[in-house]
Design a protein around this motif. Structure first.
Motif: not given
Length: 455
Positions: A376-378, A306-315, A21-36
């Protein structure tokens, strides 16, 4: 640099399970850069978990002027050899008497400055010794006051148990020497005896009133930015987000400059290309929160993220404007090898020149963030960002809590025109009297009958 609220030691942030859901990421989380992508195990390593339940202690206040548990003196290599002095109602001058009268205990410790300049001077120190019963995160609050028409800050070197925690711990101008405020930081302590030392590093010091050791406030969440990344190596490209520490930079080729003033002597260096940073935030109480980033930007233009929720909703967007350099480079930098020091280019001496990269400051979003209880994941996104020391999430309006639990209300429905009754005020089942009324408190026999006792 100090904050007016709370910061954590490395590992002080407790990442919880990442929900969907909002802020959720399943079993993985993206960090460091958008390709990792990092697995959950890697995320746990990147942000080590501290005590799941921070120790709860009775607040301990230690006066700066105390005769036991406090040491005052000067260290070699400073510009002064004097010792901070105790100013009390008993010995204060006419001009200092109001300052002592406003201090807790009617006394404070005064730093002497250099040649009559109370915004300069290095070497004087004040050290407290105390013990904590259990390992965990604690808040250290320093009561202080200072006013100067020519200085907005008198930062000091903060050491905890002999290790540098902050080379530029902020004591900002309080507006009057009779107006006392607090500078607070959050640290991780092992059980047993502790030492906390403040040393003047070129800016003298404020009027110090006390050190207070508190249980960490669970409704103020502080995350050291570098704890969200794996340790950098010599092959880590500058295009991606990296954790910067002295051990990493020492001996690195090509050489890079270490920027002093970050808590824990470490910070996140935002990569030059487009990057993202996922920030798991665990809130004990659902509500509206503000989000603050501590950063340094020695450039000439803003470096927005830019700060967003994990689902892309802008903050919202952090502008991260250029930061102002401190008035001097802090003293006692001998542990920084020349290769990692800033260059000395503006004078004939050998003292490194300060810049905006040492001017750590706070940036707070003007919009609020809604968090559910739990994790929640921001996500922060941007390119060519500044250096980041920490992310702080602070409870805003509308959040009520007692002993870590919200004050619950009955569902809003018809009550015959009456306001809903709080659970805490429900009538005693035995005596038909309101909880906490004088009659109820006086009848010990009814206590076991009341299911809400102690809530």
């Amino acid at each position: 640099m100090a904050e007016d609220n709370f910061e954590a030691a490395p590992g002080g942030f407790i990442p919880g399970p990442i929900s969907s859901g909002r802020g959720g990421s399943g079993s993985t989380a993206r960090t460091a850069n958008s390709n990792t992508l990092l697995s959950e195990q890697d995320v746990a390593l990147a942000a080590p978990q501290a005590d799941a339940v921070p120790p709860v202690i009775q607040t301990l206040r230690l006066q700066a002027e105390a005769t036991t548990g406090v040491t005052r003196g000067s260290v070699s290599g400073g510009t002064t050899t004097t010792t901070p002095v105790v100013v009390s109602l008993a010995n204060a001058s006419t001009s200092d008497r109001p300052n002592a009268d406003a201090a807790d205990g009617d006394a404070y410790v005064d730093f002497g400055g250099l040649n009559g300049n109370f915004n300069a001077g290095s070497g004087e120190y004040l050290q407290w010794s105390f013990a904590v019963p259990a390992a965990g995160t604690y808040d250290l609050a320093f009561g202080y006051a200072f006013f100067s028409a020519s200085a907005t800050n008198r930062p000091m070197r903060l050491e905890v148990n002999g290790k540098i925690w902050d080379r530029l711990f902020d004591f900002t101008n309080t507006g009057a020497n009779t107006t006392y405020s607090e500078a607070v930081t959050r640290v991780y302590l092992e059980a047993g005896t502790q030492t906390v030392r403040l040393t003047a590093t070129g800016f003298s010091g404020p009027n110090l009133d006390y050190l207070e050791i508190r249980s960490a406030d669970p409704h103020r969440i502080v995350i050291q930015a570098e704890d969200l990344l794996p340790a950098a190596t010599n092959t880590t490209a500058t295009t991606v987000n990296r954790e910067i520490t002295l051990p990493f930079l020492n001996g690195k080729t090509p050489a890079e400059t270490f920027r002093v003033g970050a808590e824990g002597d470490a910070y996140l260096d935002w990569g030059s290309e487009a990057n993202t940073l996922d920030i798991p935030v665990t809130a004990t109480v659902a509500g509206t929160y503000s989000v603050t980033i501590t950063y340094a930007n020695g450039g000439t233009t803003g470096r927005p993220l830019t700060l967003t929720y994990l689902d892309g909703t802008a903050i919202g967007t952090f502008a991260l404007a250029p930061t102002t350099a401190p008035t001097a480079y802090p003293a006692f930098y001998g542990d920084l090898v020349p290769a990692v020091r800033p260059a000395d280019g503006s004078d004939a001496g050998d003292v490194p020149d300060q810049s905006g990269w040492e001017g750590w400051t706070k940036s707070t979003l003007t919009v609020n963030v809604t968090l559910n209880a739990g994790t929640t994941v921001l996500r922060l996104s941007g390119a060519g960002g500044a250096q980041h020391r920490q992310v702080r999430v602070r409870a805003g309006g509308g959040v009520q809590a007692r002993a870590g639990r919200p004050i619950r209300h009955h569902a809003r429905q018809s009550h015959g025109g009456r306001e809903p009754v709080r659970r805490r005020d429900r009538p005693c089942h035995r005596h038909r009297r309101r909880f906490r009324c004088a009659h109820h408190r006086g009848l010990r026999g009814c206590e076991p009958q009341h299911p809400l006792r102690g809530r």
